[in-house]
Design a protein around this motif. Structure first.
Motif, PDB file in Angstrom:
ATOM      1  N   THR A  37       0.957  -1.214  -0.099  1.00  0.00           N
ATOM      2  CA  THR A  37       0.021  -0.060   0.036  1.00  0.00           C
ATOM      3  C   THR A  37       0.894   1.278   0.034  1.00  0.00           C
ATOM      4  OG1 THR A  37      -2.050  -1.061   1.209  1.00  0.00           O
ATOM      5  CG2 THR A  37      -1.642   1.333   1.231  1.00  0.00           C
ATOM      6  N   VAL A  38       1.823   1.264   0.771  1.00  0.00           N
ATOM      7  CA  VAL A  38       2.701   2.542   0.797  1.00  0.00           C
ATOM      8  C   VAL A  38       3.454   2.707  -0.351  1.00  0.00           C
ATOM      9  CG1 VAL A  38       4.739   3.415   1.987  1.00  0.00           C
ATOM     10  CG2 VAL A  38       2.952   2.423   3.513  1.00  0.00           C
ATOM     11  N   PHE A  39       4.216   1.799  -1.091  1.00  0.00           N
ATOM     12  CA  PHE A  39       4.977   1.697  -2.243  1.00  0.00           C
ATOM     13  C   PHE A  39       4.059   1.975  -3.402  1.00  0.00           C
ATOM     14  CE2 PHE A  39       8.344   0.283   0.473  1.00  0.00           C
ATOM     15  CZ  PHE A  39       9.409   0.931  -0.112  1.00  0.00           C
ATOM     16  N   VAL A  48       5.017  -7.737  -3.797  1.00  0.00           N
ATOM     17  CA  VAL A  48       6.016  -7.352  -2.658  1.00  0.00           C
ATOM     18  C   VAL A  48       6.385  -8.973  -2.181  1.00  0.00           C
ATOM     19  CG1 VAL A  48       6.604  -6.512  -0.519  1.00  0.00           C
ATOM     20  CG2 VAL A  48       4.921  -5.200  -2.159  1.00  0.00           C
ATOM     21  N   HIS A  49       7.680  -9.269  -2.166  1.00  0.00           N
ATOM     22  CA  HIS A  49       8.086 -10.738  -1.958  1.00  0.00           C
ATOM     23  C   HIS A  49       9.220 -10.420  -0.891  1.00  0.00           C
ATOM     24  CE1 HIS A  49       5.895 -11.464  -5.471  1.00  0.00           C
ATOM     25  NE2 HIS A  49       6.635 -10.744  -6.218  1.00  0.00           N
ATOM     26  N   ILE A  59      11.411  -7.242  -1.665  1.00  0.00           N
ATOM     27  CA  ILE A  59      11.427  -7.085  -2.921  1.00  0.00           C
ATOM     28  C   ILE A  59      10.129  -6.396  -3.301  1.00  0.00           C
ATOM     29  CG2 ILE A  59      11.740  -7.923  -5.316  1.00  0.00           C
ATOM     30  CD1 ILE A  59      14.449  -7.978  -3.874  1.00  0.00           C
ATOM     31  N   VAL A  60      10.196  -5.159  -3.711  1.00  0.00           N
ATOM     32  CA  VAL A  60       8.968  -4.481  -4.319  1.00  0.00           C
ATOM     33  C   VAL A  60       9.187  -4.389  -5.824  1.00  0.00           C
ATOM     34  CG1 VAL A  60       7.603  -2.379  -3.920  1.00  0.00           C
ATOM     35  CG2 VAL A  60       8.791  -3.342  -2.180  1.00  0.00           C
ATOM     36  N   SER A  61       8.266  -4.925  -6.431  1.00  0.00           N
ATOM     37  CA  SER A  61       8.459  -5.128  -7.814  1.00  0.00           C
ATOM     38  C   SER A  61       7.342  -4.456  -8.554  1.00  0.00           C
ATOM     39  CB  SER A  61       7.937  -6.688  -8.409  1.00  0.00           C
ATOM     40  OG  SER A  61       9.025  -7.400  -8.066  1.00  0.00           O
TER      41      SER A  61
END
Length: 341
Positions: A37-39, A48-49, A59-61
């Motif tokens: 939500t933030v990113f 997000v993993h 990791i945010v993809s």
């Protein structure tokens, strides 16, 4: 078959749509849904993993590099109020060519007694196939609330994922009648040596699509009493348990140094256990199992149990049944307890 991993950045990395984010994750009290939500404020997030097993790096993809660049510039090395005030350490990352085993080499048991976790109980075939069908029909006839990767329903009291707590003043009413047959069977746990009786008043129903799991967490001590029941429906899964040697991860922005945030050996020692949860089984977390061990469902489509590869169903539905706490927690595990900090 394995799950894709991402490389830890080495030196200056080239721009990428993937961000390696340290000092951020379930082990520091931040769910993957909250992080997404933030990113998501900086562009469309594909997912997000967990970056590794520490629970402190993710990791945010993004769909595109521009969104990743915007997030990196806005959040890197700055305290983020929406993420508990933590100072994030962000770099670009790229997929790794290596693969990890389906169960990450953790031995999977089929009985709770094999795990040596005090307060953990599992009963197979707690309900019949017909009862399972009736329960699924009952929840499917009601409204679902959509989260990032799964759907939920709340009864009795709503669980707020942003605070990981409940508002005891917002009572939703009595538990639904379709839950009564389950509650009537709770006495079966007495045969396992568990004798405590408590009036349960909160139900969360989760629907997990194929491949979707659950971030490592301990149900908030101040939110719920000492019994957590979890009924598995429709599909199987592996549930992993982790006990961190230093208790709950510190939450202040300045607690972890940049060096500590980058190296799990210095900041995240934990014990690991895993159990196979077949459909219609009931799991009980009590005592140490409830208060001191994180529980976690890996994001897998296939699990390995006793050398057998078991594919998860297209959906798995869980009934989590709890008692809302009306005062501070006074458990015997203060290092894991938000009420005793």
């Amino acid at each position: 078959m394995g799950l894709p991993r991402f490389k830890r950045p080495e030196g200056t990395s080239e721009p990428s749509s993937n961000l390696y984010v340290a000092n951020c994750g379930p082990a520091v009290g931040l769910t993957l849904d909250t992080i997404e939500t933030v990113f998501g404020a900086y562009g469309q997030v594909k997912g997000v993993h967990l970056a590794d097993e520490s629970g402190t790096r993710v990791i945010v993809s993004y769909r595109d590099e521009k969104s990743a660049e915007s997030a990196l510039k806005a959040l890197n090395r700055r305290a983020c109020p929406e993420l508990g005030g933590r100072s994030l350490h962000i770099q670009y990352s790229v997929p790794s060519v290596c693969q990890v085993a389906v169960n990450d080499s953790v031995q999977v048991s089929t009985e709770a007694s094999e795990l040596d976790i005090p307060g953990l109980y599992l009963i197979h075939d707690f309900i019949s196939a017909k009862e399972e069908e009736e329960l699924l029909a009952a929840v499917d006839s009601g409204p679902w609330q959509k989260l990032a990767k799964r759907k939920v329903q709340h009864y009795g009291f709503e669980f707020h994922y942003n605070t990981r707590n409940v508002n005891t003043k917002q009572y939703l009413g009595e538990l639904p009648s379709f839950l009564s047959p389950i509650l009537d069977k709770m006495s079966v746990f007495q045969k396992l040596g568990y004798t405590e009786t408590v009036l349960l008043d909160q139900l969360t129903v989760n629907e997990y699509p194929l491949g979707v799991g659950l971030s490592p967490h301990i149900d908030t001590h101040s939110a719920f009493e000492g019994l957590i029941f979890s009924l598995s429906l429709a599909g199987p899964c592996i549930m992993e348990f982790r006990k961190y040697s230093t208790g709950v991860w510190p939450t202040s922005a300045d607690t972890l140094s940049d060096e500590e945030a980058q190296h799990s050996d210095k900041s995240s020692k934990f014990l690991r256990r895993a159990i196979y949860l077949p459909p219609r089984s009931m799991l009980l977390l009590s005592g140490e199992a409830r208060y001191a061990w994180h529980h976690y469902i890996p994001h897998h489509k296939i699990d390995v149990v006793n050398d057998s590869r078991i594919r998860r169903g297209l959906r798995r539905v869980s009934f989590t049944i709890r008692k809302v706490r009306k005062g501070p927690c006074e458990c015997e595990f203060p290092e894991y307890c938000d009420s005793q900090k």
